[in-house]
Design an enzyme around this catalytic site. Structure first.
Site, PDB file in Angstrom:
ATOM      1  N   GLY A  37      -2.122  -2.978  -3.097  1.00 16.36           N
ATOM      2  CA  GLY A  37      -1.446  -1.768  -3.524  1.00 16.36           C
ATOM      3  C   GLY A  37      -1.066  -1.736  -4.989  1.00 16.36           C
ATOM      4  N   GLN A  51       0.821  -1.214   0.000  1.00 14.58           N
ATOM      5  CA  GLN A  51       0.000   0.000   0.000  1.00 14.58           C
ATOM      6  C   GLN A  51       0.855   1.264   0.000  1.00 14.58           C
ATOM      7  OE1 GLN A  51      -3.285   0.538  -0.292  1.00 14.58           O
ATOM      8  NE2 GLN A  51      -3.807  -1.635  -0.423  1.00 14.58           N
ATOM      9  N   ASP A  79      -0.015  -4.301  10.691  1.00  9.49           N
ATOM     10  CA  ASP A  79      -0.854  -4.033  11.864  1.00  9.49           C
ATOM     11  C   ASP A  79      -0.123  -4.264  13.174  1.00  9.49           C
ATOM     12  OD1 ASP A  79      -3.119  -3.381  10.351  1.00  9.49           O
ATOM     13  OD2 ASP A  79      -3.799  -5.461  10.268  1.00  9.49           O
ATOM     14  N   HIS A  95      -6.389   0.714   7.504  1.00 10.74           N
ATOM     15  CA  HIS A  95      -7.083  -0.404   8.149  1.00 10.74           C
ATOM     16  C   HIS A  95      -7.280  -0.012   9.604  1.00 10.74           C
ATOM     17  CE1 HIS A  95      -8.508  -4.279   9.198  1.00 10.74           C
ATOM     18  NE2 HIS A  95      -7.373  -4.796   9.639  1.00 10.74           N
TER      19      HIS A  95
END
Length: 340
Positions: free
Chosen positions: A134, A28, A83, A108
């Site tokens: 992405g 991304q 994350d 996210h």
């Protein structure tokens, strides 16, 4: 109908007037950075000195300071790192530079939804989440198209958080396709459920089970691969363009009959009950807690499952067959991992 936003609903001048730090330059990160730059936005990439992505970002013309320096320079910070590392990155590089009036953004909602990151008052917290990987976000943008996205606001200190998020989405190209308004909780919970129950967990387990059933019955592994994995793309592409109805319109009547008679025998009441359990674990945070703990403890179980998957007969047969079809532009993840 849900609220959808398009080019005419977003003011590109808002994000062009901001300095944007993109933290991360993976799938991304590279797409966001390049699309925003092409849209006239000031962008810097925040990466640690030892990052493997640093040389690539520099080669593509970006200024690449350390994450904290990038956050100090920027008034808009987009977090595009994995994350499980975002909370530590926040504590080390973002929080010390997150002054009132700045904007903290995500693609996210995981860390906000589960309270791993809590932004201070006076800061806008928003999300622009493209509904695609992405490389597609970048590829479609350069073809004058866009990948749809979700937009959400968790904290609106300025009164303009949504307007700035939509402006960012426009610079990304998402408003060309449509941006759907949501919340951090809805995006996170539906995204995790889709990955676990359908897109990744469900689809990959179904492919493996079908392949193994045919091989165990004595059929050639290569035939089983084509039937249970290779042709799946053709079916999904039809769904992508016209839903289940177009898929069924395009296949043979025999295949459609198999759809109606086979599907309900596989996706039973028990399967649906298990899906509800999965959703409950996502909603109550136990799934996120387990994943965070797996990372904190060194990811031994995760890495073992990854190795087992790459060494399976399905993957070995697939690598051999794909190598004979160069027009597919095949990728061998094992080779890429060894080279990294």
């Amino acid at each position: 109908m849900p609220t959808m936003y398009y080019d005419q609903d977003a003011d590109l001048a808002l994000i062009r007037g901001r300095k944007v730090a993109i933290l991360g330059y993976g799938s991304q990160g590279h797409a966001h950075a390049q699309n925003l730059r092409d849209s006239g936005v000031q962008v810097r990439i925040g990466l640690p000195a030892g990052s493997r992505s640093r040389a690539k970002a520099v080669a593509e013309g970006f200024d690449v300071p350390e994450p904290r320096a990038a956050c100090a320079w920027a008034d808009t910070i987009m977090v595009l790192t994995p994350d499980t590392g975002q909370a530590a990155l926040y504590d080390e590089a973002i929080a010390p530079e997150l002054k009132p009036g700045k904007t903290l953004m995500f693609a996210h909602g995981f860390n906000i939804r589960y309270g791993l990151i809590i932004a201070p008052e006076g800061v806008d917290v928003s999300m622009v989440a493209p509904k695609g990987p992405g490389h597609r976000v970048r590829e479609v943008f350069t073809g004058n198209g866009g990948v749809p996205a979700l937009v959400a606001v968790q904290q609106d200190a300025s009164g303009q958080a949504k307007a700035f998020a939509l402006s960012y989405a426009k610079a990304l190209g998402a408003t060309r396709a449509g941006v759907l308004e949501t919340t951090f909780a809805e995006e996170t919970e539906t995204d995790l459920f889709g990955e676990k129950a359908v897109l990744c967990g469900g689809a990959s387990e179904l492919v493996k089970a079908g392949f193994e059933t045919l091989v165990e019955a004595g059929y050639q592994p290569e035939i089983a691969y084509f039937e249970c994995l290779h042709e799946l793309k053709l079916i999904v592409d039809l769904m992508y363009r016209g839903g289940l109805s177009y898929m069924r319109y395009s296949i043979s009547d025999t295949a459609e009959y198999g759809d109606y008679t086979g599907g309900p025998r596989l996706i039973t009441a028990e399967t649906r009950a298990e899906m509800k359990k999965i959703l409950k674990e996502i909603q109550d945070g136990s799934y996120a807690k387990a994943w965070v703990e797996e990372n904190r403890s060194g990811r031994a179980w995760f890495e073992q499952k990854r190795r087992e998957g790459r060494d399976s007969l399905l993957e070995r047969v697939g690598r051999d067959l794909r190598a004979r079809m160069p027009f597919l532009d095949p990728i061998d993840v094992a080779d890429k991992t060894a080279a990294s």
